[in-house]
Scaffold this motif. Structure first.
Motif, PDB file in Angstrom:
ATOM      1  N   PRO A 128     -18.009   3.899  -7.918  1.00 51.61           N
ATOM      2  CA  PRO A 128     -17.291   2.750  -7.349  1.00 51.61           C
ATOM      3  C   PRO A 128     -18.172   1.817  -6.522  1.00 51.61           C
ATOM      4  O   PRO A 128     -18.009   0.596  -6.578  1.00 51.61           O
ATOM      5  N   VAL A 129     -19.104   2.389  -5.754  1.00 50.60           N
ATOM      6  CA  VAL A 129     -19.940   1.555  -4.886  1.00 50.60           C
ATOM      7  C   VAL A 129     -20.781   0.581  -5.722  1.00 50.60           C
ATOM      8  O   VAL A 129     -20.845  -0.622  -5.433  1.00 50.60           O
ATOM      9  N   TYR A 130     -21.415   1.096  -6.789  1.00 52.12           N
ATOM     10  CA  TYR A 130     -22.255   0.247  -7.640  1.00 52.12           C
ATOM     11  C   TYR A 130     -21.406  -0.772  -8.410  1.00 52.12           C
ATOM     12  O   TYR A 130     -21.806  -1.930  -8.575  1.00 52.12           O
ATOM     13  N   GLU A 131     -20.239  -0.358  -8.871  1.00 50.47           N
ATOM     14  CA  GLU A 131     -19.348  -1.289  -9.566  1.00 50.47           C
ATOM     15  C   GLU A 131     -18.963  -2.440  -8.643  1.00 50.47           C
ATOM     16  O   GLU A 131     -18.965  -3.608  -9.052  1.00 50.47           O
ATOM     17  N   MET A 132     -18.620  -2.102  -7.399  1.00 51.88           N
ATOM     18  CA  MET A 132     -18.223  -3.130  -6.441  1.00 51.88           C
ATOM     19  C   MET A 132     -19.367  -4.111  -6.193  1.00 51.88           C
ATOM     20  O   MET A 132     -19.162  -5.335  -6.170  1.00 51.88           O
ATOM     21  N   LEU A 133     -20.581  -3.599  -6.017  1.00 48.33           N
ATOM     22  CA  LEU A 133     -21.730  -4.471  -5.764  1.00 48.33           C
ATOM     23  C   LEU A 133     -21.979  -5.433  -6.928  1.00 48.33           C
ATOM     24  O   LEU A 133     -22.252  -6.625  -6.733  1.00 48.33           O
ATOM     25  N   ILE A 134     -21.858  -4.925  -8.159  1.00 51.97           N
ATOM     26  CA  ILE A 134     -22.089  -5.773  -9.334  1.00 51.97           C
ATOM     27  C   ILE A 134     -21.029  -6.860  -9.433  1.00 51.97           C
ATOM     28  O   ILE A 134     -21.335  -8.045  -9.654  1.00 51.97           O
ATOM     29  N   PHE A 135     -19.777  -6.505  -9.217  1.00 60.73           N
ATOM     30  CA  PHE A 135     -18.708  -7.500  -9.345  1.00 60.73           C
ATOM     31  C   PHE A 135     -18.701  -8.486  -8.180  1.00 60.73           C
ATOM     32  O   PHE A 135     -18.302  -9.645  -8.345  1.00 60.73           O
ATOM     33  N   VAL A 136     -19.125  -8.024  -6.994  1.00 59.56           N
ATOM     34  CA  VAL A 136     -19.269  -8.972  -5.871  1.00 59.56           C
ATOM     35  C   VAL A 136     -20.346  -9.999  -6.186  1.00 59.56           C
ATOM     36  O   VAL A 136     -20.185 -11.201  -5.937  1.00 59.56           O
ATOM     37  N   THR A 137     -21.466  -9.526  -6.772  1.00 60.18           N
ATOM     38  CA  THR A 137     -22.535 -10.447  -7.181  1.00 60.18           C
ATOM     39  C   THR A 137     -22.040 -11.422  -8.248  1.00 60.18           C
ATOM     40  O   THR A 137     -22.312 -12.629  -8.186  1.00 60.18           O
ATOM     41  N   PHE A 138     -21.300 -10.894  -9.207  1.00 56.30           N
ATOM     42  CA  PHE A 138     -20.741 -11.739 -10.272  1.00 56.30           C
ATOM     43  C   PHE A 138     -19.801 -12.791  -9.683  1.00 56.30           C
ATOM     44  O   PHE A 138     -19.833 -13.971 -10.066  1.00 56.30           O
ATOM     45  N   ALA A 139     -18.953 -12.337  -8.726  1.00 47.52           N
ATOM     46  CA  ALA A 139     -18.012 -13.268  -8.087  1.00 47.52           C
ATOM     47  C   ALA A 139     -18.749 -14.343  -7.290  1.00 47.52           C
ATOM     48  O   ALA A 139     -18.345 -15.511  -7.277  1.00 47.52           O
ATOM     49  N   ALA A 140     -19.858 -13.947  -6.617  1.00 45.54           N
ATOM     50  CA  ALA A 140     -20.633 -14.916  -5.826  1.00 45.54           C
ATOM     51  C   ALA A 140     -21.203 -16.022  -6.709  1.00 45.54           C
ATOM     52  O   ALA A 140     -21.381 -17.163  -6.263  1.00 45.54           O
ATOM     53  N   ILE A 141     -21.485 -15.694  -7.958  1.00 42.46           N
ATOM     54  CA  ILE A 141     -22.005 -16.697  -8.904  1.00 42.46           C
ATOM     55  C   ILE A 141     -20.872 -17.494  -9.535  1.00 42.46           C
ATOM     56  O   ILE A 141     -20.931 -18.716  -9.668  1.00 42.46           O
ATOM     57  N   ILE A 142     -19.801 -16.783  -9.898  1.00 40.20           N
ATOM     58  CA  ILE A 142     -18.753 -17.391 -10.708  1.00 40.20           C
ATOM     59  C   ILE A 142     -17.800 -18.268  -9.904  1.00 40.20           C
ATOM     60  O   ILE A 142     -17.278 -19.269 -10.408  1.00 40.20           O
ATOM     61  N   ILE A 143     -17.559 -17.940  -8.625  1.00 42.42           N
ATOM     62  CA  ILE A 143     -16.576 -18.708  -7.844  1.00 42.42           C
ATOM     63  C   ILE A 143     -17.051 -20.143  -7.618  1.00 42.42           C
ATOM     64  O   ILE A 143     -16.291 -21.091  -7.869  1.00 42.42           O
ATOM     65  N   PRO A 144     -18.298 -20.367  -7.153  1.00 42.96           N
ATOM     66  CA  PRO A 144     -18.751 -21.770  -7.022  1.00 42.96           C
ATOM     67  C   PRO A 144     -18.740 -22.502  -8.363  1.00 42.96           C
ATOM     68  O   PRO A 144     -18.345 -23.670  -8.440  1.00 42.96           O
ATOM     69  N   ALA A 145     -19.161 -21.792  -9.418  1.00 42.95           N
ATOM     70  CA  ALA A 145     -19.148 -22.402 -10.753  1.00 42.95           C
ATOM     71  C   ALA A 145     -17.722 -22.746 -11.162  1.00 42.95           C
ATOM     72  O   ALA A 145     -17.458 -23.796 -11.772  1.00 42.95           O
ATOM     73  N   HIS A 146     -16.784 -21.872 -10.813  1.00 41.97           N
ATOM     74  CA  HIS A 146     -15.376 -22.107 -11.131  1.00 41.97           C
ATOM     75  C   HIS A 146     -14.884 -23.405 -10.498  1.00 41.97           C
ATOM     76  O   HIS A 146     -14.198 -24.213 -11.143  1.00 41.97           O
ATOM     77  N   HIS A 147     -15.233 -23.604  -9.205  1.00 36.85           N
ATOM     78  CA  HIS A 147     -14.768 -24.810  -8.509  1.00 36.85           C
ATOM     79  C   HIS A 147     -15.367 -26.080  -9.116  1.00 36.85           C
ATOM     80  O   HIS A 147     -14.665 -27.085  -9.285  1.00 36.85           O
ATOM     81  N   ARG A 148     -16.649 -26.014  -9.439  1.00 39.19           N
ATOM     82  CA  ARG A 148     -17.291 -27.197 -10.033  1.00 39.19           C
ATOM     83  C   ARG A 148     -16.662 -27.531 -11.386  1.00 39.19           C
ATOM     84  O   ARG A 148     -16.341 -28.683 -11.674  1.00 39.19           O
ATOM     85  N   ILE A 149     -16.539 -26.493 -12.235  1.00 39.76           N
ATOM     86  CA  ILE A 149     -15.971 -26.719 -13.569  1.00 39.76           C
ATOM     87  C   ILE A 149     -14.520 -27.177 -13.458  1.00 39.76           C
ATOM     88  O   ILE A 149     -14.061 -28.038 -14.216  1.00 39.76           O
ATOM     89  N   GLU A 150     -13.808 -26.636 -12.478  1.00 38.44           N
ATOM     90  CA  GLU A 150     -12.408 -27.025 -12.273  1.00 38.44           C
ATOM     91  C   GLU A 150     -12.299 -28.508 -11.953  1.00 38.44           C
ATOM     92  O   GLU A 150     -11.476 -29.242 -12.529  1.00 38.44           O
ATOM     93  N   ASN A 151     -13.150 -28.984 -11.038  1.00 37.17           N
ATOM     94  CA  ASN A 151     -13.118 -30.402 -10.663  1.00 37.17           C
ATOM     95  C   ASN A 151     -13.472 -31.300 -11.845  1.00 37.17           C
ATOM     96  O   ASN A 151     -12.826 -32.337 -12.081  1.00 37.17           O
ATOM     97  N   LEU A 152     -14.519 -30.891 -12.590  1.00 34.60           N
ATOM     98  CA  LEU A 152     -14.926 -31.688 -13.752  1.00 34.60           C
ATOM     99  C   LEU A 152     -13.823 -31.717 -14.808  1.00 34.60           C
ATOM    100  O   LEU A 152     -13.546 -32.758 -15.431  1.00 34.60           O
TER     101      LEU A 152
END
Length: 464
Positions: free
Chosen positions: A411-435
């Motif tokens: 669980p610890v490693y899974e959480m770290l990977i998905f937190v990293t993924f979220a850190a990349i994807i959330i800003p990208a999500h907002h930019r793509i959403e606005n566009l």
């Protein structure tokens, strides 16, 4: 010496107390009324253990169902328990390779937990199977591992088992000094525990050890004292061993009348309880003894007795081999059924993923189409946001099995990977959403989203 098998109270205490014949019926009733998955698994394990003597095939079926349910719910502790019961079932029918297989599967599960008592118990039970197969070196290896776990974690109540069993194995290997050391250790522990039955079992083991070294006085003392204790515990099997041990001792001392007396006692108990190996040992001893003292008639009688018993044992062996084949085939069919269930489940998951994969572009095209008609801007924005959310959640869903495999479900490693993924994807999500929202709304009709007002005028007809 008979191996003192461990049906460990740590895992099977409820089942080990089920002495009444109707207990299985009670367990069936409890199982019918049980609502929780953990309760059902526990009862199925108890029921499998209860049935393993008289109906091993049904016991295997029920316990395998418990194992399947435990796997489905990812209950590691209950998987371990079910595997332990299945190992006992296979041992009962003499299918030792399968018993070993399930003990080792259970061992791999238990090693991932912090329950050291369970770890010690599965190591002991694995060693027991190796003893059945007369692989004594491997058995000792697992007994030593169990002993190390017990010593390191101060599991006092289990120290007796490893000491007695290791003494038994060394006795089988004719390593008398080591056998004496461990059997004497087990006797000391039994006395500290004030357990008369354990004391008797250890004494009979020591009687065997002293007999091999021709220490007749100590051998006799231990046999006779041990015999008193095992009679109190009503253990007929150990009584057979002790009385035949005394018969062998008196034969070595040239006291043939006493030897015959104790050998016939062993034979009587074995005959009454159906202990075929003990029965055969006593008859063989009497046949040889009567031959040595020139009693031809009695020797011939017991020689024929030996032949008849061998025929019976061979018949039992054939039955056991048939049970082994039957249990292997039953397990194979259960594995086929489980594989089909998993394939069906995987197929359903694949169809769901395929549906989502088709739905996402379809939903986006619908959003694009709706953006061209007269709808409020807020509706178009909500549809655009939903399109992106579904896309990103779908990506997470696709990634999860690969992440779980890479991290070995940690669980610890899974959480770290998905937190990293979220850190990349959330800003990208907002930019793509606005566009996306900007693109969907830029070419809309000017009056989109506005209410259309129809101006009406009154026509007055002039009259002349």
């Amino acid at each position: 010496m008979r191996l003192l098998l461990i049906i460990l109270n740590l895992l099977f205490l409820p089942a080990s107390m089920l002495a009444q014949k109707n207990k299985a019926d009670s367990l069936y009733q409890l199982l019918d009324n049980e609502k929780t998955d953990t309760g059902k698994i526990s009862l199925m394990c108890d029921l499998g253990f209860e049935l393993h003597v008289n109906d091993p095939e049904k016991a295997l079926l029920i316990t395998n169902a418990a194992l399947t349910l435990a796997k489905t719910k990812n209950y590691t502790e209950f998987q371990s328990r079910a595997l332990g019961v299945m190992a006992i079932i296979f041992s009962k029918v003499g299918n030792y390779p399968r018993a070993l297989e399930f003990n080792l599967k259970r061992l791999r599960l238990v090693e991932k937990t912090t329950n050291q008592e369970n770890l010690a118990s599965v190591l002991i039970n694995t060693a027991n199977v190796y003893v059945y197969q007369e692989e004594y070196e491997k058995a000792l290896d697992y007994y030593y591992k169990a002993d190390s776990v017990i010593e390191a974690n101060h599991i006092a109540e289990m120290t007796y088992y490893t000491a007695l069993n290791m003494g038994d194995v060394y006795d089988r290997m004719n390593m008398n000094d080591s056998a004496y050391t461990y059997l004497n250790k087990s006797l000391t522990i039994a006395r500290q525990m004030k357990n008369n039955y354990y004391t008797g079992a250890s004494m009979i083991g020591l009687g065997n050890s002293y007999l091999k070294t021709d220490n007749f006085l100590l051998s006799m003392a231990n046999y006779k004292s041990g015999l008193v204790y095992v009679k109190e515990a009503a253990d007929d099997d150990l009584q057979c061993e002790a009385t035949l041990g005394l018969a062998k001792l008196f034969k070595k001392m040239n006291q043939n009348d006493s030897a015959i007396l104790y050998a016939k006692q062993s034979l009587s108990i074995a005959e009454k309880d159906g202990f075929l190996p003990r029965h055969l040992n006593a008859v063989k001893f009497l046949s040889v003894l009567y031959k040595d003292i020139k009693n031809v008639d009695s020797s011939f009688f017991y020689l024929n007795y030996v032949q008849n018993l061998n025929d019976t044992i061979n018949s039992k062996t054939n039955i056991r081999e048939s049970q082994i084949l039957s249990s292997n085939e039953q397990l194979r069919q259960l594995e086929i059924a489980e594989n089909l269930r998993l394939i069906k489940k995987e197929r359903i998951q694949q169809l769901q993923l395929l549906f989502i994969a088709i739905f996402i572009p379809g939903f986006f095209l619908l959003t694009l189409l709706l953006s061209r008609i007269r709808l409020h801007v807020r509706v178009i924005k909500i549809l655009g946001i939903l399109s992106l959310l579904i896309l990103f959640e779908y990506l997470t869903l696709l990634l999860h099995p690969y992440v779980a495999k890479i991290t070995n479900h940690t669980p610890v490693y899974e959480m770290l990977i998905f937190v990293t993924f979220a850190a990349i994807i959330i800003p990208a999500h907002h930019r793509i959403e606005n566009l996306l929202i900007k693109w969907l709304t830029k070419n809309r009709p000017l009056n989109a989203g506005n209410k259309i007002k129809i101006k009406t005028t009154k026509i007055i007809k002039k009259t002349t």
